[in-house]
Motif scaffolding. Sequence first.
Motif, PDB file in Angstrom:
ATOM      1  N   ARG A 112     -22.473 -10.656 -10.752  1.00  0.00           N
ATOM      2  CA  ARG A 112     -21.877 -10.085 -11.956  1.00  0.00           C
ATOM      3  C   ARG A 112     -20.388 -10.426 -12.023  1.00  0.00           C
ATOM      4  O   ARG A 112     -19.853 -10.672 -13.097  1.00  0.00           O
ATOM      5  N   THR A 113     -19.731 -10.452 -10.864  1.00  0.00           N
ATOM      6  CA  THR A 113     -18.308 -10.794 -10.845  1.00  0.00           C
ATOM      7  C   THR A 113     -18.109 -12.243 -11.265  1.00  0.00           C
ATOM      8  O   THR A 113     -17.200 -12.565 -12.043  1.00  0.00           O
ATOM      9  N   GLN A 114     -18.992 -13.136 -10.766  1.00  0.00           N
ATOM     10  CA  GLN A 114     -18.904 -14.540 -11.170  1.00  0.00           C
ATOM     11  C   GLN A 114     -19.159 -14.675 -12.664  1.00  0.00           C
ATOM     12  O   GLN A 114     -18.479 -15.426 -13.365  1.00  0.00           O
ATOM     13  N   PHE A 115     -20.141 -13.902 -13.172  1.00  0.00           N
ATOM     14  CA  PHE A 115     -20.446 -13.888 -14.598  1.00  0.00           C
ATOM     15  C   PHE A 115     -19.201 -13.508 -15.395  1.00  0.00           C
ATOM     16  O   PHE A 115     -18.834 -14.155 -16.384  1.00  0.00           O
ATOM     17  N   ALA A 116     -18.512 -12.456 -14.934  1.00  0.00           N
ATOM     18  CA  ALA A 116     -17.308 -11.993 -15.629  1.00  0.00           C
ATOM     19  C   ALA A 116     -16.244 -13.083 -15.649  1.00  0.00           C
ATOM     20  O   ALA A 116     -15.559 -13.286 -16.662  1.00  0.00           O
ATOM     21  N   ALA A 117     -16.111 -13.803 -14.534  1.00  0.00           N
ATOM     22  CA  ALA A 117     -15.109 -14.875 -14.469  1.00  0.00           C
ATOM     23  C   ALA A 117     -15.435 -15.973 -15.478  1.00  0.00           C
ATOM     24  O   ALA A 117     -14.543 -16.483 -16.164  1.00  0.00           O
ATOM     25  N   PHE A 118     -16.728 -16.322 -15.596  1.00  0.00           N
ATOM     26  CA  PHE A 118     -17.113 -17.361 -16.560  1.00  0.00           C
ATOM     27  C   PHE A 118     -16.860 -16.902 -17.993  1.00  0.00           C
ATOM     28  O   PHE A 118     -16.446 -17.694 -18.845  1.00  0.00           O
ATOM     29  N   VAL A 119     -17.132 -15.608 -18.267  1.00  0.00           N
ATOM     30  CA  VAL A 119     -16.907 -15.094 -19.619  1.00  0.00           C
ATOM     31  C   VAL A 119     -15.416 -15.149 -19.951  1.00  0.00           C
ATOM     32  O   VAL A 119     -15.018 -15.570 -21.047  1.00  0.00           O
ATOM     33  N   LEU A 120     -14.571 -14.765 -18.995  1.00  0.00           N
ATOM     34  CA  LEU A 120     -13.118 -14.812 -19.213  1.00  0.00           C
ATOM     35  C   LEU A 120     -12.671 -16.245 -19.486  1.00  0.00           C
ATOM     36  O   LEU A 120     -11.939 -16.524 -20.443  1.00  0.00           O
ATOM     37  N   ALA A 121     -13.140 -17.185 -18.633  1.00  0.00           N
ATOM     38  CA  ALA A 121     -12.745 -18.593 -18.806  1.00  0.00           C
ATOM     39  C   ALA A 121     -13.225 -19.108 -20.164  1.00  0.00           C
ATOM     40  O   ALA A 121     -12.500 -19.841 -20.849  1.00  0.00           O
ATOM     41  N   GLY A 122     -14.445 -18.697 -20.558  1.00  0.00           N
ATOM     42  CA  GLY A 122     -14.990 -19.145 -21.832  1.00  0.00           C
ATOM     43  C   GLY A 122     -14.207 -18.593 -23.019  1.00  0.00           C
ATOM     44  O   GLY A 122     -13.899 -19.326 -23.962  1.00  0.00           O
ATOM     45  N   ALA A 123     -13.851 -17.304 -22.956  1.00  0.00           N
ATOM     46  CA  ALA A 123     -13.113 -16.691 -24.062  1.00  0.00           C
ATOM     47  C   ALA A 123     -11.762 -17.382 -24.235  1.00  0.00           C
ATOM     48  O   ALA A 123     -11.337 -17.681 -25.362  1.00  0.00           O
ATOM     49  N   LEU A 124     -11.077 -17.649 -23.119  1.00  0.00           N
ATOM     50  CA  LEU A 124      -9.787 -18.331 -23.200  1.00  0.00           C
ATOM     51  C   LEU A 124      -9.966 -19.754 -23.750  1.00  0.00           C
ATOM     52  O   LEU A 124      -9.148 -20.233 -24.538  1.00  0.00           O
ATOM     53  N   ALA A 125     -11.057 -20.410 -23.340  1.00  0.00           N
ATOM     54  CA  ALA A 125     -11.304 -21.766 -23.842  1.00  0.00           C
ATOM     55  C   ALA A 125     -11.568 -21.736 -25.347  1.00  0.00           C
ATOM     56  O   ALA A 125     -11.088 -22.603 -26.083  1.00  0.00           O
ATOM     57  N   GLY A 126     -12.313 -20.739 -25.818  1.00  0.00           N
ATOM     58  CA  GLY A 126     -12.595 -20.618 -27.243  1.00  0.00           C
ATOM     59  C   GLY A 126     -11.322 -20.425 -28.047  1.00  0.00           C
ATOM     60  O   GLY A 126     -11.080 -21.096 -29.064  1.00  0.00           O
ATOM     61  N   LEU A 127     -10.465 -19.516 -27.572  1.00  0.00           N
ATOM     62  CA  LEU A 127      -9.190 -19.261 -28.243  1.00  0.00           C
ATOM     63  C   LEU A 127      -8.345 -20.540 -28.269  1.00  0.00           C
ATOM     64  O   LEU A 127      -7.779 -20.919 -29.305  1.00  0.00           O
ATOM     65  N   THR A 128      -8.300 -21.234 -27.106  1.00  0.00           N
ATOM     66  CA  THR A 128      -7.513 -22.462 -27.014  1.00  0.00           C
ATOM     67  C   THR A 128      -8.072 -23.522 -27.962  1.00  0.00           C
ATOM     68  O   THR A 128      -7.311 -24.335 -28.506  1.00  0.00           O
ATOM     69  N   GLY A 129      -9.398 -23.498 -28.158  1.00  0.00           N
ATOM     70  CA  GLY A 129     -10.013 -24.458 -29.074  1.00  0.00           C
ATOM     71  C   GLY A 129      -9.428 -24.346 -30.465  1.00  0.00           C
ATOM     72  O   GLY A 129      -9.049 -25.356 -31.083  1.00  0.00           O
ATOM     73  N   TYR A 130      -9.311 -23.106 -30.974  1.00  0.00           N
ATOM     74  CA  TYR A 130      -8.707 -22.927 -32.295  1.00  0.00           C
ATOM     75  C   TYR A 130      -7.253 -23.416 -32.298  1.00  0.00           C
ATOM     76  O   TYR A 130      -6.823 -24.165 -33.176  1.00  0.00           O
ATOM     77  N   LEU A 131      -6.471 -22.975 -31.262  1.00  0.00           N
ATOM     78  CA  LEU A 131      -5.044 -23.318 -31.218  1.00  0.00           C
ATOM     79  C   LEU A 131      -4.861 -24.834 -31.210  1.00  0.00           C
ATOM     80  O   LEU A 131      -4.009 -25.375 -31.900  1.00  0.00           O
TER      81      LEU A 131
END
Lengths: 330, 322
Positions: free
Chosen positions: B205-224
């Motif tokens: 679950r901790t690894q899952f959380a890390a991937f979700v965090l990395a993904g959310a930041l990547a999504g935001l960066t995609g727009y920027l």
Amino acid sequence: MSHSPQPGRVIPDRLTSPAVRALKSWEALLAVVAVTIFLLNAWASPYFLDPWNLSDATFNFTEKAMIAFAMALLIVSGEIDLSVGAIVALASTAMGVAMGMGAPTPVLVAVGLATGLACGAFNGALVARFGLPSIVVTIGTMSLFRGISYIVLGDRAFTGYPASFAWFGQGYVVWVITVELVIFAISAVVFAVLLHRTSFGRTVYAIGNNATAARFSGIRVDRVRFILFLLTGLMSGIAAVCLTSRLGSTRPSIAAGFELEVVTIVVLGGVSILGGSGTIPGVVLAAFVLGLVTFGLGLLNVPGIVMSIVVGLLLIGVIAVPRLISKLRT
Amino acid sequence: MSILKSREVVLGGVILLLLAAIASRFPGFVAPANLARVFTDTSPLILLALGQMAVILTKCIDLSVAANLALCGMVAALMDGMGVPMPVILGTVVAMGAGLGAINGALVWGLGIPSIVVTLGTMTIYRGSIFLLTEGAWINAHQMSDAFKAVPRQVIGGLPVMAWIAVGAIAGVAVLMTRTPLGRAFYAVGGNPHAAVYTGISVGRTQFAAFVLAGALAGLTGYLWVARYAVAYVDIAGGFELDVVAACVIGGIAIAGGAGTVAGAVMGALFLGIIKNALPVVGISPFWQMAISGAAILAAIAFNARRQGPGRIILKRAEVRT
């Protein structure tokens, strides 16, 4: 990378017969997948079964598979080399420079192989001698090697290789059998014997399963690792000769993304990315599967980028489905 | 002496030396306005490095971040073309990035597939999906609304919004890492997974959380990224995943997990960003860029290897009995 303990080479259950075990093996699954895709291709396109066409199809995997055999041994030993595409580019660049100085074909080939060996030795020294993690070392050397190609070439390309040099990538041995296919077959046999029939091969498994235990049982772990990087460099050099000869030119972007396709072939071939298990026949079959998939989709005019979706799905699917099934059973 | 032992201090010193060397010949490079520009240019790398850091801390790696960025950026551009209002676009890209990260995380957590294999696969799937969305078409500046392009460039207090988002993310992730149970769990899982299980932390679950965090930041960066450069196409940020891993490695994040700091990740990204921006200024051909960053990565890991000590010990390693 993930931490679940890996069984590696599992001692088979005595109660199941060898035939049943063979049928349940990863290689059998891959063979079924390969034959299915072959039949689908033959059904989908009337041009597919033409011998010349099948001969062309082999270029989809021969160069990558040559590197994949050496990479398989490296991954079995618990290491990885992400710089292979960059080694191909640097070896190709070195051959281009040598050609510019008027070197004849045998010298060109020697230069390509020597560059591959030198790059492999550099990776191997950093990993084995200084104990650095190979995934990071080779991300660094990937930029370094390809960077040197860019420095040498800039935005130019080397063309005008001698006619005799074209033999490696464009020549035929008999009828539709290409030189590349023969090199692929020879390296498959050599690496299969090396991994499965020699004491060196057993040390590779031993290191991949437990490097510390291997060290304590007298295996010179660092030397084996160094040799494996050397082999990967050499095979990248051979692939560079074939690819450069086939394309007839060198660009700094040559073989871009090769490393990921090579790792995909190895992993699809049933080699555990965590080390300790895997076979060369599996890698051969995986190369066939990927070559057939990309070529079949190409015949159907599917764009390259969509093929990569299929390859990605195949990679995850082939590994996920058996795990999902065993998970649902328990 | 103990200060010299800190990777972050050493790396900070190296960055200052680098800036001083550039400034000795080109004083204009260290003018505040130019430094602000360099920081803004490096913001995408910083944002992704923060997410990658969390993933690497948990003994995983995410090779799909650049493809995630490109896919979310393309979706943002397509939504803008359909006249969707900005707040909805922003919410969607972050949620979508997190969702793509969750797919990686679920495969690692649920099926125990090694993260390098999962993200190698999803990398090609995510990037290929952009082609399916657009059939390879580009979305150019004139097809984007002014509001869409304006957000990351809007200057507030001397810095563009893009840079402020990076600052906010640095602060947010720093708090997450040092002040929350989840942050401690990232370190614990990477430092000693077996001990983590016994203390009641779910490794998966901790690894899952890390991937979700990395993904959310990547999504935001995609727009920027798409909004700042005002173009979206299939190959956007191609190969950027390796720059991101490189930034983490230079910043002293241990690839074996469990050790590393937010300051290190940010400085690793800044180091690469400064080199990238300085090369044209000091008159070195940009063709040198890859070789220089490769050499920097090798130097950084050789340096880090000399000092084996773990960064932050949450769970001690068991004594090795011989």
